[in-house]
Design a protein around this motif. Structure first.
Motif, PDB file in Angstrom:
ATOM      1  N   MET A  87       9.637 -17.421 112.511  1.00  0.00           N
ATOM      2  CA  MET A  87       8.672 -18.368 113.725  1.00  0.00           C
ATOM      3  C   MET A  87       7.626 -18.736 112.717  1.00  0.00           C
ATOM      4  O   MET A  87       6.799 -17.520 112.078  1.00  0.00           O
ATOM      5  CB  MET A  87       8.535 -17.608 115.037  1.00  0.00           C
ATOM      6  N   LYS A  88       6.903 -19.567 112.858  1.00  0.00           N
ATOM      7  CA  LYS A  88       5.775 -20.130 112.258  1.00  0.00           C
ATOM      8  C   LYS A  88       4.813 -20.506 113.164  1.00  0.00           C
ATOM      9  O   LYS A  88       5.134 -21.648 114.006  1.00  0.00           O
ATOM     10  CB  LYS A  88       6.011 -20.817 111.038  1.00  0.00           C
ATOM     11  N   ILE A  89       3.687 -20.154 113.141  1.00  0.00           N
ATOM     12  CA  ILE A  89       2.701 -20.750 114.457  1.00  0.00           C
ATOM     13  C   ILE A  89       1.202 -21.191 113.517  1.00  0.00           C
ATOM     14  O   ILE A  89       0.883 -20.439 112.569  1.00  0.00           O
ATOM     15  CB  ILE A  89       2.109 -19.694 115.378  1.00  0.00           C
ATOM     16  N   LEU A  90       0.468 -22.233 113.811  1.00  0.00           N
ATOM     17  CA  LEU A  90      -0.798 -22.655 113.480  1.00  0.00           C
ATOM     18  C   LEU A  90      -1.680 -22.390 114.439  1.00  0.00           C
ATOM     19  O   LEU A  90      -1.364 -23.053 115.549  1.00  0.00           O
ATOM     20  CB  LEU A  90      -0.628 -24.076 112.938  1.00  0.00           C
ATOM     21  N   SER A 123      -0.654 -21.269 102.088  1.00  0.00           N
ATOM     22  CA  SER A 123       0.402 -20.305 102.817  1.00  0.00           C
ATOM     23  C   SER A 123       1.850 -20.791 102.279  1.00  0.00           C
ATOM     24  O   SER A 123       2.646 -20.207 102.918  1.00  0.00           O
ATOM     25  CB  SER A 123       0.282 -20.602 104.401  1.00  0.00           C
ATOM     26  N   GLY A 124       1.833 -21.972 101.408  1.00  0.00           N
ATOM     27  CA  GLY A 124       3.136 -22.467 100.968  1.00  0.00           C
ATOM     28  C   GLY A 124       3.868 -23.093 102.200  1.00  0.00           C
ATOM     29  O   GLY A 124       5.210 -23.194 102.167  1.00  0.00           O
ATOM     30  N   LEU A 125       3.208 -23.607 102.923  1.00  0.00           N
ATOM     31  CA  LEU A 125       3.992 -24.420 104.227  1.00  0.00           C
ATOM     32  C   LEU A 125       3.350 -25.756 104.515  1.00  0.00           C
ATOM     33  O   LEU A 125       2.445 -26.159 103.846  1.00  0.00           O
ATOM     34  CB  LEU A 125       3.611 -23.650 105.752  1.00  0.00           C
ATOM     35  N   ASP A 126       4.075 -26.558 104.934  1.00  0.00           N
ATOM     36  CA  ASP A 126       3.944 -27.972 105.514  1.00  0.00           C
ATOM     37  C   ASP A 126       4.011 -27.914 106.958  1.00  0.00           C
ATOM     38  O   ASP A 126       4.248 -27.271 107.790  1.00  0.00           O
ATOM     39  CB  ASP A 126       5.191 -28.927 104.884  1.00  0.00           C
ATOM     40  N   ILE A 154       5.861 -25.945 110.873  1.00  0.00           N
ATOM     41  CA  ILE A 154       5.306 -25.037 112.138  1.00  0.00           C
ATOM     42  C   ILE A 154       6.208 -25.107 113.154  1.00  0.00           C
ATOM     43  O   ILE A 154       6.532 -26.463 113.739  1.00  0.00           O
ATOM     44  CB  ILE A 154       3.737 -25.787 112.488  1.00  0.00           C
ATOM     45  N   ASP A 155       6.614 -24.000 114.093  1.00  0.00           N
ATOM     46  CA  ASP A 155       7.138 -23.986 115.085  1.00  0.00           C
ATOM     47  C   ASP A 155       6.448 -24.187 116.404  1.00  0.00           C
ATOM     48  O   ASP A 155       6.880 -24.806 117.434  1.00  0.00           O
ATOM     49  CB  ASP A 155       8.059 -22.702 115.310  1.00  0.00           C
ATOM     50  N   TYR A 156       5.120 -23.564 116.526  1.00  0.00           N
ATOM     51  CA  TYR A 156       4.200 -23.679 117.541  1.00  0.00           C
ATOM     52  C   TYR A 156       2.966 -23.875 117.272  1.00  0.00           C
ATOM     53  O   TYR A 156       2.457 -23.394 115.930  1.00  0.00           O
ATOM     54  CB  TYR A 156       4.340 -22.295 118.294  1.00  0.00           C
ATOM     55  N   PHE A 157       1.990 -24.684 117.790  1.00  0.00           N
ATOM     56  CA  PHE A 157       0.778 -24.608 117.620  1.00  0.00           C
ATOM     57  C   PHE A 157      -0.119 -24.014 118.654  1.00  0.00           C
ATOM     58  O   PHE A 157       0.311 -24.037 119.902  1.00  0.00           O
ATOM     59  CB  PHE A 157       0.401 -26.339 117.527  1.00  0.00           C
ATOM     60  N   ALA A 158      -0.904 -23.357 118.399  1.00  0.00           N
ATOM     61  CA  ALA A 158      -2.180 -22.619 119.402  1.00  0.00           C
ATOM     62  C   ALA A 158      -3.315 -23.116 119.070  1.00  0.00           C
ATOM     63  O   ALA A 158      -4.044 -23.284 118.165  1.00  0.00           O
ATOM     64  CB  ALA A 158      -2.025 -21.058 119.284  1.00  0.00           C
TER      65      ALA A 158
END
Length: 223
Positions: free
Chosen positions: A1-4, A49-52, A56-60
């Protein structure tokens, strides 16, 4: 899981990334440059973070109360990213995020954010066994009116604690005022609260996130 996670309700641009159990956090005091820096800084944090954004799975996001311009800018940015990627959003009150700066305690936790016009944004909490519990409504109130609702020996934090320190100490016996390191929201706390909402399936789509202003009709113009 990935969250921004993003909060823009104070003078800080606060960004956090949760990636499979690891948390990265970035805070930048931005003054009046938020609209110019927010998307660029989000990209830099994701790159680090090495991410695009597509990962992202969820935004907060922090919903306020706080800076009207900051709230609108942050929520608009998160809405746009969530809409473009078709991912859900978790909105969290800035007062909740701020209260989470205080860990397990039996004492009342009272975040106070300067609302201008001799008023503060506030709410009363306890953080028992690591779980934050709100004991009343979010408030827009004068500091002396707030202190009448607060128990002796409570923990006070937030930028308004500095403004009203003398009044707090005079009117609230045994009050503990935390220092400036605790006065602003932290992204890891926003992520922690977002994870709780994800677990409880309390999610929104991009169109159902609304600011928490508290001021009634604050943008109304009267002739």
């Amino acid at each position: 899981m990935k969250i921004l996670a993003v909060d823009t309700t104070t003078k800080f641009l606060t960004i956090g990334v949760y990636s499979d159990g690891r948390v990265g956090e970035y805070n930048l005091e931005i003054g009046r440059q938020l609209s110019n820096l927010i998307t660029l800084t989000i990209k830099r944090v994701l790159d680090a973070s090495g991410l695009d954004i597509k990962d992202i799975d969820y935004f907060a996001c922090g919903l306020g109360p706080g800076s009207f311009t900051g709230i609108r800018t942050g929520i608009s940015t998160i809405k746009g990213l969530a809409w473009a990627t078709n991912k859900p959003v978790i909105g969290v009150s800035t007062l909740d995020i701020l209260a989470k700066n205080v860990k397990c305690t039996e004492k009342q936790i009272v975040p106070v954010i300067d609302a201008k016009r001799d008023l503060v944004y506030s709410c009363i909490y306890k953080n028992k066994s690591g779980i934050l519990k709100r004991s009343g409504a979010y408030m827009l109130v004068g500091i002396e009116g707030l202190l009448k609702k607060v128990k002796t020996g409570s923990i006070i934090l937030g930028d308004a604690a500095g403004l009203y320190k003398d009044t707090i100490l005079k009117n609230l016996k045994g009050a503990e005022i935390l220092d400036k390191d605790y006065w602003y929201p932290k992204a890891h706390n926003l992520i922690e609260l977002a994870l709780e909402k994800i677990k409880a399936n309390k999610l929104n789509d991009a169109f159902n996130i609304t600011p928490l202003y508290l001021y009634p009709k604050e943008c109304q113009i009267k002739k």
